[in-house]
Design a protein around this motif. Structure first.
Motif, PDB file in Angstrom:
ATOM      1  N   PRO A   5       0.812  -1.225   0.000  1.00 17.66           N
ATOM      2  CA  PRO A   5       0.000   0.000   0.000  1.00 17.66           C
ATOM      3  C   PRO A   5       0.847   1.276   0.000  1.00 17.66           C
ATOM      4  O   PRO A   5       0.515   2.246  -0.696  1.00 17.66           O
ATOM      5  CB  PRO A   5      -0.830  -0.118   1.281  1.00 17.66           C
ATOM      6  CG  PRO A   5      -0.947  -1.584   1.510  1.00 17.66           C
ATOM      7  CD  PRO A   5       0.384  -2.141   1.088  1.00 17.66           C
ATOM      8  N   GLU A   6       1.932   1.289   0.774  1.00 19.22           N
ATOM      9  CA  GLU A   6       2.802   2.472   0.782  1.00 19.22           C
ATOM     10  C   GLU A   6       3.422   2.699  -0.589  1.00 19.22           C
ATOM     11  O   GLU A   6       3.530   3.843  -1.056  1.00 19.22           O
ATOM     12  CB  GLU A   6       3.900   2.291   1.837  1.00 19.22           C
ATOM     13  CG  GLU A   6       3.399   2.373   3.271  1.00 19.22           C
ATOM     14  CD  GLU A   6       4.474   2.021   4.272  1.00 19.22           C
ATOM     15  OE1 GLU A   6       4.494   2.642   5.348  1.00 19.22           O
ATOM     16  OE2 GLU A   6       5.288   1.106   3.998  1.00 19.22           O
ATOM     17  N   ILE A   7       3.837   1.630  -1.232  1.00 18.87           N
ATOM     18  CA  ILE A   7       4.404   1.735  -2.577  1.00 18.87           C
ATOM     19  C   ILE A   7       3.361   2.284  -3.549  1.00 18.87           C
ATOM     20  O   ILE A   7       3.627   3.210  -4.331  1.00 18.87           O
ATOM     21  CB  ILE A   7       4.927   0.370  -3.051  1.00 18.87           C
ATOM     22  CG1 ILE A   7       6.149  -0.048  -2.233  1.00 18.87           C
ATOM     23  CG2 ILE A   7       5.276   0.401  -4.544  1.00 18.87           C
ATOM     24  CD1 ILE A   7       6.589  -1.483  -2.465  1.00 18.87           C
ATOM     25  N   ALA A 307      -6.723   0.301  -6.862  1.00 21.58           N
ATOM     26  CA  ALA A 307      -7.741   0.101  -5.838  1.00 21.58           C
ATOM     27  C   ALA A 307      -7.876  -1.370  -5.471  1.00 21.58           C
ATOM     28  O   ALA A 307      -8.032  -1.719  -4.287  1.00 21.58           O
ATOM     29  CB  ALA A 307      -9.087   0.651  -6.320  1.00 21.58           C
ATOM     30  N   GLU A 308      -7.816  -2.251  -6.454  1.00 21.97           N
ATOM     31  CA  GLU A 308      -7.916  -3.683  -6.178  1.00 21.97           C
ATOM     32  C   GLU A 308      -6.726  -4.174  -5.351  1.00 21.97           C
ATOM     33  O   GLU A 308      -6.890  -4.977  -4.423  1.00 21.97           O
ATOM     34  CB  GLU A 308      -8.008  -4.457  -7.490  1.00 21.97           C
ATOM     35  CG  GLU A 308      -9.359  -4.317  -8.186  1.00 21.97           C
ATOM     36  CD  GLU A 308      -9.383  -4.962  -9.552  1.00 21.97           C
ATOM     37  OE1 GLU A 308     -10.464  -5.492  -9.913  1.00 21.97           O
ATOM     38  OE2 GLU A 308      -8.360  -4.944 -10.264  1.00 21.97           O
ATOM     39  N   LEU A 309      -5.520  -3.690  -5.673  1.00 20.52           N
ATOM     40  CA  LEU A 309      -4.353  -4.100  -4.908  1.00 20.52           C
ATOM     41  C   LEU A 309      -4.405  -3.547  -3.486  1.00 20.52           C
ATOM     42  O   LEU A 309      -4.016  -4.228  -2.526  1.00 20.52           O
ATOM     43  CB  LEU A 309      -3.078  -3.624  -5.597  1.00 20.52           C
ATOM     44  CG  LEU A 309      -2.558  -4.492  -6.753  1.00 20.52           C
ATOM     45  CD1 LEU A 309      -1.319  -3.878  -7.352  1.00 20.52           C
ATOM     46  CD2 LEU A 309      -2.258  -5.910  -6.289  1.00 20.52           C
ATOM     47  N   LEU A 310      -4.881  -2.315  -3.335  1.00 18.36           N
ATOM     48  CA  LEU A 310      -5.014  -1.747  -1.997  1.00 18.36           C
ATOM     49  C   LEU A 310      -5.990  -2.543  -1.154  1.00 18.36           C
ATOM     50  O   LEU A 310      -5.799  -2.766   0.046  1.00 18.36           O
ATOM     51  CB  LEU A 310      -5.459  -0.285  -2.084  1.00 18.36           C
ATOM     52  CG  LEU A 310      -4.384   0.726  -2.519  1.00 18.36           C
ATOM     53  CD1 LEU A 310      -5.010   2.084  -2.764  1.00 18.36           C
ATOM     54  CD2 LEU A 310      -3.273   0.817  -1.478  1.00 18.36           C
ATOM     55  N   ALA A 311      -7.082  -3.003  -1.796  1.00 17.56           N
ATOM     56  CA  ALA A 311      -8.065  -3.808  -1.066  1.00 17.56           C
ATOM     57  C   ALA A 311      -7.471  -5.138  -0.623  1.00 17.56           C
ATOM     58  O   ALA A 311      -7.813  -5.652   0.451  1.00 17.56           O
ATOM     59  CB  ALA A 311      -9.284  -4.037  -1.955  1.00 17.56           C
ATOM     60  N   LEU A 312      -6.574  -5.690  -1.420  1.00 15.75           N
ATOM     61  CA  LEU A 312      -5.966  -6.977  -1.089  1.00 15.75           C
ATOM     62  C   LEU A 312      -4.891  -6.843  -0.019  1.00 15.75           C
ATOM     63  O   LEU A 312      -4.691  -7.746   0.800  1.00 15.75           O
ATOM     64  CB  LEU A 312      -5.348  -7.602  -2.343  1.00 15.75           C
ATOM     65  CG  LEU A 312      -6.307  -8.216  -3.352  1.00 15.75           C
ATOM     66  CD1 LEU A 312      -5.558  -8.583  -4.633  1.00 15.75           C
ATOM     67  CD2 LEU A 312      -6.970  -9.468  -2.777  1.00 15.75           C
ATOM     68  N   HIS A 313      -4.155  -5.718  -0.044  1.00 14.38           N
ATOM     69  CA  HIS A 313      -2.980  -5.580   0.817  1.00 14.38           C
ATOM     70  C   HIS A 313      -3.145  -4.512   1.892  1.00 14.38           C
ATOM     71  O   HIS A 313      -2.225  -4.318   2.693  1.00 14.38           O
ATOM     72  CB  HIS A 313      -1.750  -5.259  -0.033  1.00 14.38           C
ATOM     73  CG  HIS A 313      -1.355  -6.345  -0.973  1.00 14.38           C
ATOM     74  ND1 HIS A 313      -0.547  -7.393  -0.605  1.00 14.38           N
ATOM     75  CD2 HIS A 313      -1.666  -6.566  -2.279  1.00 14.38           C
ATOM     76  CE1 HIS A 313      -0.375  -8.209  -1.628  1.00 14.38           C
ATOM     77  NE2 HIS A 313      -1.043  -7.733  -2.667  1.00 14.38           N
TER      78      HIS A 313
END
Length: 314
Positions: A5-7, A307-313
């Motif tokens: 998320p930070e990345i 957004a999908e990656l943020l939701a996963l991680h």
């Protein structure tokens, strides 16, 4: 190293990217096992979508809302019409050329454990003309992507001549793929001398180097180019080598659906990181996150959005 998320929240384009290569149609068929000569195998046709190495790389940058320029030629014929439709739906520029035939297509046979085998019918993407590159100032780009499929045969000679127009300090992000051993040795030597960062899977890297492990292969490849090398190694993640300094960037858990486009999406994630000024380790970590999602989805061009990656991680 920062979290995913930070990345993701730090992504902001700093460098210009050029994607060179192919867009063609993938026909995905699930099979219980690979066919044998003279056999009779029943398959299940799952999807017919636009894919291709370069299209899959572009898909990652597009999903991340990162800018790029590309030469993914569109020819004339039924496959080209499908490709053009996909380009227009995504807002990609359509560069259509006559007298070079249709775009290629690929039959992708997927086994129950997710491994894929390609039967490729090549088209215009392997019949490029040097004057097509006159539409671009190759010296403007900081990162240039190339697949091994475009480096073979007469097409490879054209591509190599076009790459001579790039700046010496620009990175060539080169994924030789399964064609690594089909590219003439002298041409490969030149390709590896162009400020090249190799992105390749472990099986292909071992074939190129005759080394037994991803780590050893990555070290050899980095020495050959004088630049970092990235070797993906399935669920383990990816090995990053900078000369003799070799480290594993761990991957993420995934239920494998198929591996179509997984390597391309990894390269796309790596390019996204590098064009946004991320350190190498974070670029590979981002690439691992992208590829893990694609491996859990069916077919080509299935990269996640931010957004999908943020939701996963998150």
């Amino acid at each position: 190293m920062r979290s995913v998320p930070e990345i993701l929240r730090s992504l902001a384009p700093e460098k210009k990217v050029f994607i060179l290569g192919s867009a063609f149609v993938d026909v995905v068929v699930r099979v219980p096992q690979m066919p044998q000569s003279g056999g009779d195998l029943e398959g299940e046709c799952r999807t017919t979508t636009v894919g291709g190495c370069s299209f899959n790389v572009a898909d990652v940058l597009s999903k991340f809302a990162l800018p790029f320029e590309a030469l993914m030629p569109v020819g004339e014929g039924m496959i080209a019409d499908i490709v053009e439709k996909a380009f227009r739906e995504r807002g990609y520029p359509v560069r259509r050329y006559s007298d070079r035939g249709d775009n290629g297509w690929c039959l992708s046979l997927v086994e129950p454990h997710g491994e894929r085998t390609f039967v490729s019918m090549f088209g215009i993407e392997r019949r490029m003309s040097l004057d097509w590159f006159d539409d671009f100032d190759m010296a403007e780009f900081d990162l240039i992507y190339l697949s091994g499929y475009q480096a073979e045969g007469e097409n490879g000679a054209v591509v190599l001549e076009a790459l001579r127009r790039k700046r010496p300090d620009a990175d060539l992000i080169f994924d030789p793929g399964p064609r690594a051993l089909e590219i003439p040795a002298e041409r490969m030597k030149v390709l590896l001398s162009l400020g090249t960062i190799l992105t390749i899977n472990a099986q292909e890297a071992r074939a190129m180097t005759a080394e037994p492990s991803a780590e050893a292969a990555a070290r050899i490849l980095s020495h050959r180019t004088g630049r970092p090398a990235v070797v993906t190694d399935g669920a383990r993640g990816a090995v990053l080598a900078e000369g003799d300094v070799v480290r594993l960037i761990e991957g993420f858990p995934v239920d494998v659906v198929d591996t179509i486009g997984s390597g391309d999406s990894h390269t796309g994630g790596f390019i996204a990181g590098r064009m946004c000024g991320l350190p190498l380790d974070e670029s590979v970590r981002l690439a691992n996150a992208v590829a893990s999602v694609v491996t859990g989805r069916e077919g080509a061009a299935t990269a996640p959005t931010v957004a999908e990656l943020l939701a996963l991680h998150g």
